[in-house]
Design a protein around this motif. Sequence first.
Motif, mmCIF file in Angstrom:
data_model
loop_
_atom_site.group_PDB
_atom_site.id
_atom_site.type_symbol
_atom_site.label_atom_id
_atom_site.label_comp_id
_atom_site.label_asym_id
_atom_site.label_seq_id
_atom_site.Cartn_x
_atom_site.Cartn_y
_atom_site.Cartn_z
ATOM 1 N N ILE A 42 0.853 -1.204 0.000
ATOM 2 C CA ILE A 42 0.000 0.000 0.000
ATOM 3 C C ILE A 42 0.880 1.242 0.000
ATOM 4 N N GLN A 43 1.927 1.246 0.815
ATOM 5 C CA GLN A 43 2.835 2.401 0.859
ATOM 6 C C GLN A 43 3.497 2.623 -0.499
ATOM 7 N N ARG A 44 3.905 1.540 -1.166
ATOM 8 C CA ARG A 44 4.527 1.659 -2.491
ATOM 9 C C ARG A 44 3.526 2.220 -3.502
ATOM 10 N N LEU A 45 2.280 1.720 -3.450
ATOM 11 C CA LEU A 45 1.243 2.207 -4.369
ATOM 12 C C LEU A 45 0.954 3.693 -4.135
ATOM 13 N N LEU A 46 1.023 4.119 -2.876
ATOM 14 C CA LEU A 46 0.873 5.540 -2.559
ATOM 15 C C LEU A 46 2.073 6.343 -3.063
ATOM 16 N N ASP A 47 3.268 5.860 -2.772
ATOM 17 C CA ASP A 47 4.495 6.560 -3.171
ATOM 18 C C ASP A 47 4.607 6.706 -4.683
ATOM 19 N N GLU A 48 4.165 5.682 -5.424
ATOM 20 C CA GLU A 48 4.259 5.711 -6.886
ATOM 21 C C GLU A 48 3.082 6.440 -7.524
ATOM 22 N N GLY A 49 2.134 6.892 -6.705
ATOM 23 C CA GLY A 49 1.006 7.651 -7.226
ATOM 24 C C GLY A 49 -0.103 6.811 -7.839
ATOM 25 N N VAL A 50 -0.026 5.482 -7.703
ATOM 26 C CA VAL A 50 -1.111 4.626 -8.189
ATOM 27 C C VAL A 50 -2.367 4.918 -7.373
ATOM 28 N N ILE A 51 -2.210 4.990 -6.058
ATOM 29 C CA ILE A 51 -3.290 5.451 -5.180
ATOM 30 C C ILE A 51 -3.062 6.946 -4.997
ATOM 31 N N LYS A 52 -3.974 7.746 -5.552
ATOM 32 C CA LYS A 52 -3.806 9.200 -5.508
ATOM 33 C C LYS A 52 -4.243 9.799 -4.186
ATOM 34 N N ASP A 53 -5.356 9.336 -3.647
ATOM 35 C CA ASP A 53 -5.926 9.880 -2.419
ATOM 36 C C ASP A 53 -6.741 8.814 -1.719
ATOM 37 N N ARG A 54 -6.961 9.030 -0.441
ATOM 38 C CA ARG A 54 -7.890 8.204 0.329
ATOM 39 C C ARG A 54 -8.918 9.178 0.875
ATOM 40 N N VAL A 55 -10.127 9.112 0.333
ATOM 41 C CA VAL A 55 -11.137 10.126 0.616
ATOM 42 C C VAL A 55 -12.476 9.509 0.991
ATOM 43 N N ALA A 56 -13.335 10.349 1.564
ATOM 44 C CA ALA A 56 -14.730 9.966 1.795
ATOM 45 C C ALA A 56 -15.546 10.453 0.601
ATOM 46 N N ILE A 57 -16.433 9.626 0.117
ATOM 47 C CA ILE A 57 -17.309 10.014 -0.983
ATOM 48 C C ILE A 57 -18.641 10.429 -0.372
ATOM 49 N N ILE A 58 -18.998 11.677 -0.572
ATOM 50 C CA ILE A 58 -20.169 12.267 0.063
ATOM 51 C C ILE A 58 -21.354 12.220 -0.895
ATOM 52 N N ASP A 59 -22.517 11.891 -0.371
ATOM 53 C CA ASP A 59 -23.747 11.918 -1.166
ATOM 54 C C ASP A 59 -24.141 13.374 -1.360
ATOM 55 N N GLN A 60 -24.005 13.859 -2.577
ATOM 56 C CA GLN A 60 -24.223 15.283 -2.841
ATOM 57 C C GLN A 60 -25.639 15.745 -2.501
ATOM 58 N N LYS A 61 -26.623 14.905 -2.720
ATOM 59 C CA LYS A 61 -28.008 15.314 -2.445
ATOM 60 C C LYS A 61 -28.272 15.457 -0.945
ATOM 61 N N LYS A 62 -27.613 14.631 -0.151
ATOM 62 C CA LYS A 62 -27.829 14.690 1.295
ATOM 63 C C LYS A 62 -27.224 15.933 1.921
ATOM 64 N N ILE A 63 -26.365 16.622 1.191
ATOM 65 C CA ILE A 63 -25.818 17.879 1.710
ATOM 66 C C ILE A 63 -26.332 19.080 0.918
ATOM 67 N N GLY A 64 -27.426 18.872 0.186
ATOM 68 C CA GLY A 64 -28.098 19.988 -0.480
ATOM 69 C C GLY A 64 -27.544 20.390 -1.828
ATOM 70 N N LEU A 65 -26.786 19.518 -2.479
ATOM 71 C CA LEU A 65 -26.274 19.811 -3.821
ATOM 72 C C LEU A 65 -26.996 18.905 -4.813
ATOM 73 N N GLY A 66 -28.194 19.320 -5.217
ATOM 74 C CA GLY A 66 -29.081 18.462 -5.987
ATOM 75 C C GLY A 66 -28.948 18.496 -7.492
ATOM 76 N N VAL A 67 -28.088 19.355 -8.037
ATOM 77 C CA VAL A 67 -28.033 19.502 -9.494
ATOM 78 C C VAL A 67 -26.611 19.272 -10.005
ATOM 79 N N THR A 68 -26.526 18.416 -11.019
ATOM 80 C CA THR A 68 -25.275 18.192 -11.734
ATOM 81 C C THR A 68 -25.444 18.733 -13.145
ATOM 82 N N VAL A 69 -24.496 19.577 -13.550
ATOM 83 C CA VAL A 69 -24.536 20.184 -14.876
ATOM 84 C C VAL A 69 -23.256 19.817 -15.615
ATOM 85 N N PHE A 70 -23.394 19.460 -16.881
ATOM 86 C CA PHE A 70 -22.243 19.263 -17.751
ATOM 87 C C PHE A 70 -22.209 20.446 -18.706
ATOM 88 N N ALA A 71 -21.123 21.198 -18.665
ATOM 89 C CA ALA A 71 -21.003 22.385 -19.514
ATOM 90 C C ALA A 71 -19.891 22.162 -20.531
#
Length: 165
Positions: A42-71
């Motif tokens: 895991i450390q090697r995969l992080l160091d080599e940039g294969v794993i870019k980030d370790r993040v939480a994926i938030i449900d956009q609608k549950k925090i009041g962001l109900g619209v997705t637009v592609f421009a």
Amino acid sequence: MTIKLDKLDIGILECLQKDVTIPVTELAEKLGSSKSVCWRRIQRLLDEGVIKDRVAIIDQKKIGLGVTVFAQVKMHHHVKDALPDFVKAVQKFPQVIECHTLMGSVDFLLKIIVKDIEDYERFFWQDLSQIEGVQEISSSTALTRFVDTTSLPLDHLYLEGNQAD
């Protein structure tokens, strides 16, 4: 550049894409390896940039962001700094969560997340359309998302002989 990955690396990536919070001990058991080997991989995969980030994926609608637009954005000219300047400008807007350059009739595709249509309209007039060099913006509002994943397909890694047994 593609990184050489073996079967264990690929297994680690598959597991972490599903749940990055899995304890290393459990991951090692699942993959038939030791805790220390998995941790080093895991450390090697992080160091080599294969794993870019370790993040939480938030449900956009549950925090009041109900619209997705592609421009789709078309620029006036392709003078020396027009495209990089546009990229720098949109990187400052938290509503823009993806920006892709395209080949074809438009220059950029943006994925924009906002509270509602009125919020997008405000963003469109006050921010996006005011960026120097923008000629045309064509916006499409997403209705229903049928596929929603951050997991990348990894099957090709097994098929390409990328791993050592």
